[in-house]
Scaffold this active site. Structure first.
Site, mmCIF file in Angstrom:
data_model
loop_
_atom_site.group_PDB
_atom_site.id
_atom_site.type_symbol
_atom_site.label_atom_id
_atom_site.label_comp_id
_atom_site.label_asym_id
_atom_site.label_seq_id
_atom_site.Cartn_x
_atom_site.Cartn_y
_atom_site.Cartn_z
ATOM 1 N N ASP A 135 -12.622 4.205 -2.883
ATOM 2 C CA ASP A 135 -11.671 3.174 -2.455
ATOM 3 C C ASP A 135 -10.437 3.798 -1.821
ATOM 4 O OD1 ASP A 135 -11.058 4.254 -4.977
ATOM 5 O OD2 ASP A 135 -10.021 2.444 -5.654
ATOM 6 N N ARG A 136 -9.960 4.897 -2.394
ATOM 7 C CA ARG A 136 -8.797 5.581 -1.837
ATOM 8 C C ARG A 136 -9.143 6.225 -0.487
ATOM 9 N NH1 ARG A 136 -6.331 9.423 -6.258
ATOM 10 N NH2 ARG A 136 -4.555 9.440 -4.787
ATOM 11 N N THR A 174 12.163 -11.726 -26.441
ATOM 12 C CA THR A 174 11.177 -10.652 -26.358
ATOM 13 C C THR A 174 10.278 -10.845 -25.146
ATOM 14 O OG1 THR A 174 11.191 -10.280 -28.747
ATOM 15 C CG2 THR A 174 9.240 -9.534 -27.541
ATOM 16 N N ARG A 186 -12.639 -7.070 -10.407
ATOM 17 C CA ARG A 186 -13.350 -8.114 -9.675
ATOM 18 C C ARG A 186 -14.010 -7.538 -8.433
ATOM 19 N NH1 ARG A 186 -8.858 -12.534 -8.570
ATOM 20 N NH2 ARG A 186 -7.792 -10.635 -7.898
ATOM 21 N N GLY A 209 -11.515 8.888 -5.375
ATOM 22 C CA GLY A 209 -12.276 7.644 -5.370
ATOM 23 C C GLY A 209 -12.577 7.156 -3.964
#
Length: 244
Positions: free
Chosen positions: A96-97, A172, A11, A94
């Site tokens: 963002d990092r 499960t 997003r 990246g």
């Protein structure tokens, strides 16, 4: 005013800043980009700069259509940052990092910082007290873990994130929830514990879309801020202006 936009894998997040204050933040899908930015700029006509960090596959022209309204800045690894990048392959790190590392460096000076970004992937980024970015780790986020169990097995269902009823899943579905959520929390706490054994004067910053869900489940004391990347994007832009 500055409009910051973070284009993620899933997003888009955005926020309008007046200096360091968030006036309003937004989350929307990639196909809504142009309409959402138009709406934001109508609400905040005094925005002078649009600052973008992108790891998603959005073309630049989607933003450049607004260049007659405000100044547009795409932050990249070629910009100036407040830390020394000691990643062995710096060009693969990246943006963002890098921005998260910049925000941690600027907001928490003279500390060892571990930034944990829990989104599509979970990333760990470590900046030492001398402002050296040393690296970290990347692993699948919560949603990806559910999807992998479904996509790579013959009969396991695709579930959405849910609080496990017990550590011992008696169906499960409950076994999947227990494995995904508890395994995720154990991973984060395990990484934090490992860093704590080696570094003192330490702060942990948790951010990303799953921040609120995770914050109360971790045993370690953290600074939780789901908007930390957007705040860091604004701070990195201001740092770039002051140091270019």
């Amino acid at each position: 005013m500055v409009l910051t936009v973070d284009v993620g894998n899933t997003r888009i997040k955005a926020a309008v800043f007046e200096e360091d204050t968030v006036l309003e933040s937004f989350v929307f899908e990639k196909n809504e980009l142009e309409k959402k930015i138009e709406k934001i700029l109508k609400k905040f006509p005094n925005c002078s700069d649009l600052v973008i960090a992108s790891v998603g596959n959005i073309e630049k022209h989607s933003f450049l259509i607004f260049e007659n309204l405000l100044n547009i800045h795409f932050l990249t690894d070629n910009d100036v940052f407040p830390f020394t990048n000691k990643y062995a392959t710096p060009k693969t790190l990246g943006i963002d990092r890098m921005i998260l590392a910049a925000g941690a460096t600027l907001q928490f000076p003279k500390k060892n910082r571990l930034v944990i970004d829990a989104g599509t992937c979970i990333t760990y980024d470590f900046i030492d007290e001398f402002d050296n970015y040393l690296g970290g780790a990347i692993s699948p986020g919560l949603r990806l873990r559910y999807e992998v169990l479904h996509n790579y097995t013959a009969r396991l269902p695709l579930l959405v994130l849910e609080e496990p009823e017990s550590y011992i899943g008696d169906t499960t579905a409950q076994a999947i929830h227990s494995g995904v959520v508890n395994g995720f929390v154990y991973e984060i706490d395990g990484f934090i514990d490992e860093y704590r054994t080696k570094f003192s004067n330490f702060i942990i910053i948790l951010t990303g879309g799953d921040t609120d869900f995770l914050a109360k489940r971790l045993k370690n004391t953290i600074f939780a801020n789901s908007n930390f990347l957007l705040e860091s994007l604004n701070q990195t832009f201001q740092y770039k202006i002051d140091n270019d």
